[in-house]
Design a protein around this motif. Structure first.
Motif, PDB file in Angstrom:
ATOM      1  N   ILE A 319      37.742  38.592   2.607  1.00 46.54           N
ATOM      2  CA  ILE A 319      37.578  39.617   3.727  1.00 46.54           C
ATOM      3  C   ILE A 319      36.470  39.220   5.024  1.00 46.54           C
ATOM      4  N   MET A 320      35.389  38.118   4.265  1.00 45.65           N
ATOM      5  CA  MET A 320      33.972  38.287   5.188  1.00 45.65           C
ATOM      6  C   MET A 320      34.548  37.206   7.361  1.00 45.65           C
ATOM      7  N   ALA A 321      35.920  35.836   6.003  1.00 45.82           N
ATOM      8  CA  ALA A 321      36.162  35.848   7.675  1.00 45.82           C
ATOM      9  C   ALA A 321      37.280  36.469   8.876  1.00 45.82           C
ATOM     10  N   GLU A 322      37.472  37.386   7.996  1.00 44.43           N
ATOM     11  CA  GLU A 322      38.369  38.487   8.760  1.00 44.43           C
ATOM     12  C   GLU A 322      37.728  39.359   9.524  1.00 44.43           C
ATOM     13  N   LEU A 323      36.065  39.476   9.225  1.00 46.16           N
ATOM     14  CA  LEU A 323      35.686  40.805  10.030  1.00 46.16           C
ATOM     15  C   LEU A 323      34.874  40.817  11.193  1.00 46.16           C
ATOM     16  N   PRO A 324      35.568  41.085  12.286  1.00 46.33           N
ATOM     17  CA  PRO A 324      35.661  41.105  13.612  1.00 46.33           C
ATOM     18  C   PRO A 324      33.434  40.816  14.517  1.00 46.33           C
ATOM     19  N   PRO A 325      33.424  40.426  15.316  1.00 45.80           N
ATOM     20  CA  PRO A 325      32.205  40.236  15.304  1.00 45.80           C
ATOM     21  C   PRO A 325      31.496  41.432  15.611  1.00 45.80           C
ATOM     22  N   LYS A 326      30.233  41.353  15.302  1.00 48.46           N
ATOM     23  CA  LYS A 326      29.130  42.206  15.219  1.00 48.46           C
ATOM     24  C   LYS A 326      28.846  43.761  15.767  1.00 48.46           C
ATOM     25  N   GLU A 327      29.262  43.053  17.583  1.00 50.23           N
ATOM     26  CA  GLU A 327      29.019  44.158  17.856  1.00 50.23           C
ATOM     27  C   GLU A 327      30.464  44.395  18.223  1.00 50.23           C
ATOM     28  N   ASN A 365      36.964  48.824  24.533  1.00 49.49           N
ATOM     29  CA  ASN A 365      36.024  48.714  24.760  1.00 49.49           C
ATOM     30  C   ASN A 365      36.149  46.852  23.981  1.00 49.49           C
ATOM     31  N   ILE A 366      36.851  46.743  23.251  1.00 50.13           N
ATOM     32  CA  ILE A 366      37.234  45.468  22.535  1.00 50.13           C
ATOM     33  C   ILE A 366      36.801  44.783  23.207  1.00 50.13           C
ATOM     34  N   GLU A 367      38.149  44.864  24.276  1.00 52.23           N
ATOM     35  CA  GLU A 367      38.214  44.236  25.450  1.00 52.23           C
ATOM     36  C   GLU A 367      37.473  43.412  26.146  1.00 52.23           C
ATOM     37  N   SER A 368      36.120  44.749  26.991  1.00 49.18           N
ATOM     38  CA  SER A 368      35.232  44.442  27.403  1.00 49.18           C
ATOM     39  C   SER A 368      34.048  43.825  26.886  1.00 49.18           C
ATOM     40  N   ASN A 374      39.742  37.134  23.016  1.00 47.55           N
ATOM     41  CA  ASN A 374      39.419  36.206  21.738  1.00 47.55           C
ATOM     42  C   ASN A 374      40.295  37.066  20.337  1.00 47.55           C
ATOM     43  N   VAL A 375      39.997  35.673  19.915  1.00 47.84           N
ATOM     44  CA  VAL A 375      41.483  35.961  18.868  1.00 47.84           C
ATOM     45  C   VAL A 375      41.859  37.722  18.257  1.00 47.84           C
ATOM     46  N   TYR A 376      40.712  37.725  17.629  1.00 46.24           N
ATOM     47  CA  TYR A 376      40.306  39.166  16.906  1.00 46.24           C
ATOM     48  C   TYR A 376      41.162  40.101  18.060  1.00 46.24           C
ATOM     49  N   PHE A 377      40.994  40.261  18.933  1.00 46.74           N
ATOM     50  CA  PHE A 377      41.208  41.375  19.987  1.00 46.74           C
ATOM     51  C   PHE A 377      42.612  41.103  20.163  1.00 46.74           C
ATOM     52  N   ILE A 378      42.740  40.449  20.211  1.00 49.46           N
ATOM     53  CA  ILE A 378      44.754  39.855  20.269  1.00 49.46           C
ATOM     54  C   ILE A 378      45.182  40.528  19.408  1.00 49.46           C
ATOM     55  N   ASN A 382      47.858  43.746  18.527  1.00 40.85           N
ATOM     56  CA  ASN A 382      49.215  43.882  18.718  1.00 40.85           C
ATOM     57  C   ASN A 382      49.472  44.767  17.203  1.00 40.85           C
ATOM     58  N   LEU A 383      48.295  44.400  16.544  1.00 36.26           N
ATOM     59  CA  LEU A 383      48.915  45.311  15.120  1.00 36.26           C
ATOM     60  C   LEU A 383      49.090  46.486  15.885  1.00 36.26           C
TER      61      LEU A 383
END
Length: 513
Positions: A319-327, A365-368, A374-378, A382-383
């Motif tokens: 779960i932690m590995a899949e967490l988004p960045p804190k910001e 916001n995430i994109e900016s 960024n992998v997480y943004f993509i 996409n989801l």
């Protein structure tokens, strides 16, 4: 040691086997001196070896009560001097004059139960615990010595077993010295196994009681109260570290009693972490729960407990590995709430439109913050787009399956009534298509406002958009018109209508003269 410095026999200035009349006489003397505000010193105060005793009316009364019963007399006699032989008398005389070496030499000259007791008490005063234990336990476990000692202190009517006397001694030592140190001293002294077993049980009993009490407290916390469960897990971990460490050092990891205690503790700490994570809405709940789960895994010993802890640690790690960045936690939380709402309320093209509209700000916001590469943004973008596209495909395919099939021999071979029925079904189907296709096209245009990766765009989005456009043409739907209107919210469309109406009225005012 308090049991030596505050020993009741010392307070009365007597030996442990002194006649009762000597105790009464000294007690009366103390009371008489106290009435006139004077203090009394006795030769057995041994002020050159032990701090001065505290003699008050209360302490004297308490001391007197402490040696009324045979059981208590023997307990305190194990920690005070006894005078039986002439050698005892000589040695104790040297001791009162401050010559401890000469006294010790005489105590060691001839072994008797009294010399062993006196040698042991002197060794305790000098902090030589090993010598004290060897000497006094020898009296306890030698039948002749023990019987003589009991008779000298309490008289011939008192009967106390070997184990009972040994436990009196051990209980008092445990009140003064750390249990781990005492167990090692007993092992080094080579005393009987019964003493080691009793000492072990006593030494581990208290920390086990502490641990079980803390486990019970943690279990009493409401399971669905995330914050309370987290706090309970932290408190349980902190308050049981020292007791568990004591049990581990005394028994060893391979001891079944230690394993049971450690596994029970590990399972409760683990459960607190699980309850916290399952009921918490905090984006960092996995990160906060991890120390609890890791500590539970660290202390678990049994295979079942250890495997369960390991499994939960691995789940949190994933779960932690899949967490988004804190910001972007707040934006991520918003998107996941909308996804849950989308799933709960029933999926459809309109639901997908609301999903994308409600997530658009968070995605931007995430994109900016992270950047378009960024992998997480993509992944999150996409989801959303994939879920929206799936609804288009599902609803459009569902409508297409409803299309009335052309007659096998051709329309012209149908009777007039059959032709009318066929045309009615086809027209009804076309009307349904005219409702679904514009909604699907609107969703397509909304999807275009999101950043897509190249593969999704070329293999999924554009081919389906082209098919949808072909369907619109076949139904005589002008995609540019309805897509523009549908892409606007009702409020913005109303605003445009008002502006256009105003411009038209201005135009008329110039034309009508």
């Amino acid at each position: 040691m308090d049991i030596i410095s505050s020993n009741p026999y010392r307070l009365f200035g007597i030996y442990s086997n002194s006649p009762v009349k000597d105790r009464i006489a000294n007690a009366n003397k103390l009371k008489a001196y106290q009435k006139v505000g004077k203090s009394v010193d006795f030769p057995l105060d041994l002020l050159n070896l032990i701090p001065a005793p505290v003699r008050t009316a209360e302490s004297i009364e308490y001391a007197n009560g402490c040696i009324n019963l045979p059981h208590d007399q023997l307990k305190h006699a194990l920690f005070w001097f006894i005078k039986v032989s002439s050698i005892d008398e000589m040695a104790l005389g040297y001791l009162q004059n401050g010559d401890t070496e000469k006294a010790k030499e005489l105590f060691e000259k001839k072994e008797t139960f009294s010399s062993l007791i006196n040698l042991g008490v002197l060794a305790l005063i000098q902090n030589d615990k090993a010598t004290a234990i060897r000497a006094i336990t020898k009296v306890i476990h030698n039948d002749d010595y023990r019987v003589s000692f009991v008779e000298a202190v309490c008289g011939g009517t008192c009967k106390l077993s070997e184990d009972e006397l040994a436990r009196l001694f051990i209980d008092e030592l445990l009140a003064e010295f750390p249990s781990q140190e005492l167990m090692q001293l007993y092992l080094d002294s080579g005393v009987v196994e019964a003493d080691n077993s009793y000492l072990k049980d006593k030494a581990v009993g208290e920390p086990i009681v502490i641990i079980n009490a803390e486990i019970a407290k943690a279990k009493s916390v409401k399971n669905n109260d995330a914050d309370a469960q987290y706090e309970a897990g932290i408190v349980l971990s902190n308050k049981t570290r020292v007791p568990l460490g004591a049990i581990k050092s005394l028994l060893g990891v391979n001891d079944m009693q230690y394993q049971t205690v450690a596994d029970n503790l590990a399972k409760q700490i683990l459960q607190c972490g699980i309850n916290y994570y399952n009921n918490s809405e905090e984006p960092d709940s996995a990160i906060k729960a991890m120390p609890l789960q890791e500590y539970a895994l660290q202390i678990a010993v049994g295979t079942l407990a250890k495997d369960r802890c390991k499994k939960n640690v691995e789940i949190l790690q994933k779960i932690m590995a899949e967490l988004p960045p804190k910001e972007i936690w707040e934006d991520d939380k918003k998107i996941k709430q909308e996804l849950q709402l989308f799933s709960d309320c029933g999926k459809s093209i309109m639901a997908a439109i609301y999903l994308l509209q409600n997530c658009k700000k968070a995605i931007l916001n995430i994109e900016s913050k992270l950047g378009a590469n960024n992998v997480y943004f993509i992944e999150i973008s996409n989801l959303l787009l994939e879920m929206a596209l799936q609804e288009i495909i599902r609803e459009v395919n569902e409508i297409q399956r409803k299309a009335p099939k052309n007659p096998i021999l051709g329309f012209e071979y149908l009777s007039a009534n059959e032709q009318q029925i066929f045309l009615q079904k086809r027209n009804a189907w076309i009307e349904e298509m005219k409702v679904v296709i514009p909604k699907a096209w609107t969703l397509m245009l909304l999807m275009e406002q999101f950043t897509m990766n190249k593969e999704f765009k070329e293999k999924r989005f554009l081919p389906n958009k082209s098919l949808l456009r072909d369907m619109s043409v076949s139904l005589n739907l002008r995609t540019s018109a309805f897509s523009f209107l549908n892409s606007l919210s009702s409020t913005r469309w109303l605003l445009w209508l008002i502006i256009l109406t105003s411009l038209f009225l201005v135009y008329l005012s110039f034309q009508i003269k």
